[in-house]
Scaffold this active site. Sequence first.
Site, short mmCIF file in Angstrom:
data_model
loop_
_atom_site.label_atom_id
_atom_site.label_comp_id
_atom_site.label_asym_id
_atom_site.label_seq_id
_atom_site.Cartn_x
_atom_site.Cartn_y
_atom_site.Cartn_z
N ARG A 11 -7.36 12.75 0.95
CA ARG A 11 -6.28 13.24 1.80
C ARG A 11 -4.90 12.76 1.36
O ARG A 11 -3.91 13.37 1.69
CB ARG A 11 -6.54 12.89 3.27
CG ARG A 11 -6.42 11.42 3.55
CD ARG A 11 -6.44 11.15 5.04
NE ARG A 11 -7.79 11.25 5.58
CZ ARG A 11 -8.20 10.55 6.64
NH1 ARG A 11 -7.34 9.76 7.26
NH2 ARG A 11 -9.42 10.65 7.08
N HIS A 63 -3.41 -5.08 7.62
CA HIS A 63 -3.56 -3.98 8.57
C HIS A 63 -2.67 -4.20 9.79
O HIS A 63 -2.87 -5.17 10.52
CB HIS A 63 -5.01 -3.74 9.03
CG HIS A 63 -5.27 -2.28 9.26
ND1 HIS A 63 -4.80 -1.62 10.36
CD2 HIS A 63 -5.88 -1.34 8.51
CE1 HIS A 63 -5.13 -0.35 10.28
NE2 HIS A 63 -5.79 -0.15 9.17
N GLY A 64 -1.71 -3.31 9.93
CA GLY A 64 -0.83 -3.33 11.10
C GLY A 64 0.31 -4.33 11.02
O GLY A 64 1.08 -4.46 11.97
N GLU A 108 -8.58 0.18 -2.91
CA GLU A 108 -9.40 0.19 -1.68
C GLU A 108 -10.33 1.38 -1.76
O GLU A 108 -9.89 2.49 -2.08
CB GLU A 108 -8.51 0.42 -0.46
CG GLU A 108 -7.90 -0.78 0.13
CD GLU A 108 -7.10 -0.37 1.36
OE1 GLU A 108 -7.48 0.56 2.08
OE2 GLU A 108 -6.05 -0.99 1.55
N HIS A 147 2.02 0.77 6.06
CA HIS A 147 2.74 1.63 6.99
C HIS A 147 4.16 1.15 7.32
O HIS A 147 5.12 1.91 7.23
CB HIS A 147 1.93 1.78 8.29
CG HIS A 147 2.57 2.69 9.28
ND1 HIS A 147 2.43 4.06 9.24
CD2 HIS A 147 3.40 2.43 10.32
CE1 HIS A 147 3.13 4.60 10.21
NE2 HIS A 147 3.73 3.63 10.89
N THR A 154 -6.85 6.02 9.97
CA THR A 154 -6.76 4.95 8.99
C THR A 154 -8.01 4.09 9.15
O THR A 154 -8.81 4.34 10.06
CB THR A 154 -5.47 4.12 9.21
OG1 THR A 154 -5.41 3.07 8.23
CG2 THR A 154 -5.41 3.51 10.59
N THR A 155 -8.18 3.10 8.27
CA THR A 155 -9.36 2.25 8.38
C THR A 155 -9.34 1.57 9.75
O THR A 155 -8.37 0.92 10.10
CB THR A 155 -9.34 1.19 7.26
OG1 THR A 155 -9.02 1.84 6.04
CG2 THR A 155 -10.67 0.50 7.14
N ASN A 192 0.85 -1.19 0.00
CA ASN A 192 0.00 0.00 0.00
C ASN A 192 0.89 1.25 0.00
O ASN A 192 1.73 1.42 0.88
CB ASN A 192 -0.90 -0.02 1.24
CG ASN A 192 -1.83 1.17 1.29
OD1 ASN A 192 -1.40 2.31 1.11
ND2 ASN A 192 -3.11 0.93 1.54
N HIS A 207 -5.67 3.54 -1.64
CA HIS A 207 -7.01 3.84 -1.12
C HIS A 207 -7.38 5.26 -1.57
O HIS A 207 -6.77 6.22 -1.12
CB HIS A 207 -6.97 3.73 0.41
CG HIS A 207 -8.31 3.92 1.08
ND1 HIS A 207 -8.48 3.73 2.44
CD2 HIS A 207 -9.53 4.28 0.61
CE1 HIS A 207 -9.75 3.96 2.77
NE2 HIS A 207 -10.40 4.31 1.67
N GLU A 239 -10.60 -9.82 2.85
CA GLU A 239 -9.32 -9.49 3.45
C GLU A 239 -9.55 -9.44 4.95
O GLU A 239 -10.35 -8.64 5.44
CB GLU A 239 -8.80 -8.15 2.93
CG GLU A 239 -7.47 -7.77 3.59
CD GLU A 239 -6.82 -6.53 3.02
OE1 GLU A 239 -7.03 -6.23 1.82
OE2 GLU A 239 -6.11 -5.85 3.77
N ASP A 284 -0.13 4.52 -0.04
CA ASP A 284 -0.82 5.76 0.38
C ASP A 284 0.09 6.74 1.11
O ASP A 284 0.00 7.96 0.92
CB ASP A 284 -1.99 5.43 1.33
CG ASP A 284 -3.11 4.65 0.65
OD1 ASP A 284 -3.08 4.52 -0.58
OD2 ASP A 284 -3.99 4.17 1.38
N HIS A 285 0.97 6.20 1.96
CA HIS A 285 1.81 7.10 2.77
C HIS A 285 2.76 7.95 1.94
O HIS A 285 3.15 9.03 2.35
CB HIS A 285 2.64 6.30 3.78
CG HIS A 285 1.88 5.88 5.01
ND1 HIS A 285 0.53 6.02 5.14
CD2 HIS A 285 2.32 5.32 6.16
CE1 HIS A 285 0.16 5.56 6.33
NE2 HIS A 285 1.23 5.13 6.97
N ARG A 287 -9.64 7.96 -0.98
CA ARG A 287 -10.61 8.32 0.07
C ARG A 287 -11.52 9.43 -0.43
O ARG A 287 -11.12 10.24 -1.27
CB ARG A 287 -9.87 8.77 1.34
CG ARG A 287 -9.08 7.67 2.02
CD ARG A 287 -8.52 8.18 3.34
NE ARG A 287 -9.55 8.25 4.35
CZ ARG A 287 -9.72 7.34 5.32
NH1 ARG A 287 -8.91 6.32 5.43
NH2 ARG A 287 -10.70 7.46 6.18
N1 PXP Z 1 -5.64 -3.47 4.17
C1 PXP Z 1 -6.60 -2.52 4.26
C2 PXP Z 1 -7.99 -2.88 3.87
C3 PXP Z 1 -6.28 -1.22 4.71
O1 PXP Z 1 -7.24 -0.29 4.81
C4 PXP Z 1 -4.93 -0.92 5.03
C5 PXP Z 1 -4.57 0.48 5.45
O2 PXP Z 1 -4.74 1.35 4.40
C6 PXP Z 1 -3.98 -1.94 4.90
C7 PXP Z 1 -4.36 -3.21 4.48
C8 PXP Z 1 -2.55 -1.70 5.22
O3 PXP Z 1 -2.41 -1.46 6.58
P1 PXP Z 1 -1.03 -0.94 7.15
O4 PXP Z 1 -0.78 0.41 6.53
O5 PXP Z 1 -1.25 -0.88 8.62
O6 PXP Z 1 0.01 -1.95 6.73
#
Ligand code: PXP
Length: 237
Positions: A49, A191-192, A70, A214, A100-101, A7, A43, A151, A9-10, A45
Site C-alpha cells: 500500500r 510507535h506513536g 520492517e 508519523h 498501521t501495525t 520511517n 515497511h 523494539e 512510509d508516509h 507490506r
Molecule cells: N516501529 C514499528 C515496528 C512500526 O511498525 C512503526 C509504524 O510503521 C513505527 C515504529 C513508527 O511508528 P509511528 O509512525 O507511529 O512513529
Amino acid sequence: MPRLGVNIDHVATVRQARGVAFPDPVTAASIVELAGADGIVCHLREDRRHIQDRDLRILREIVQTQLNLEMAATEEMIRIALMTKPDIVTLVPEKREELTTEGGLDVVKNFRSLKKAIQQLRKGNIPVSLFVDPERNQIKASEGVEAEAIEIHTGHYCEAKTFAQADDELKRILDAVGEASRRDLRIAAGHGLNYVNVRRIAEIKEIEELNIGHSIIARGVLVGLDRAVREMIELIR
Ligand code: PXP
C-alpha cells in the site's frame, strides 16, 4: 542518547494516493540522512500500500546510514530480505485491514515459526529485531528464538489519556527494558512517538534507538508548507 531511525512510509503513502512518481521516499531518505538521522526505516507490506519493491531496491543502494526493513515473517518477505540485504530486519505482525501495525508480535505463540524465520535471515547475515509489547514473557521468548534485538511497542504509552495512565505504561516499558537488558538483547523502541511524548522514552539509557515515522513526516508537511506555497506564488507571478 538514542539513535534516530526515521520511517518514511508516509512519503510513499502520499505518492500512492495519486499513483504518480512523487514524492519519492528515496529522495526523502536522502534528506533525512542529510538532516542527521541515524537510519531509514521502511515497511514493505504484503499489500504494497505504500513502499514498493522498487523503493526498497533503490533504498538499499543509496542509504548510507542503516536500512531497517520492517516486514511480516512470511516466505515472500524472507526471500525479498535475503535478496535485498537490509542492515537489519524488524519483524512485525501484519493484518491487511489495519491502518498501521497495531500490536506487538506474539513471540510466545509463534515461537517455532519465528525461530525458523530468524534462522533463515541469520544465515543471510541479517540481524533480526522483534517488535514486541512491553511484556516480560514476550521478551523472554525473544531471547529464546535468538533475536538480536527487540523494539518495544510504545503505542500504549503514547495513547494514554491521563498522566496516571502514561505513568503506568511507562512503568511497563521500564520493566520490559530491565528484562531485555538482563537477557543481552539490544533495545529499540517506537510507535506513536511525537515531539512531546518522546522525552521520557529518550531518557531511558538502555534504549539504543528510537524509530519514528508519523509525527516527523506530519511535521515535515506543516513546516514545509509555507515555503512550498511561497515558491509557487513566486513562479506564478
Ligand atoms: N516501529 C514499528 C515496528 C512500526 O511498525 C512503526 C509504524 O510503521 C513505527 C515504529 C513508527 O511508528 P509511528 O509512525 O507511529 O512513529
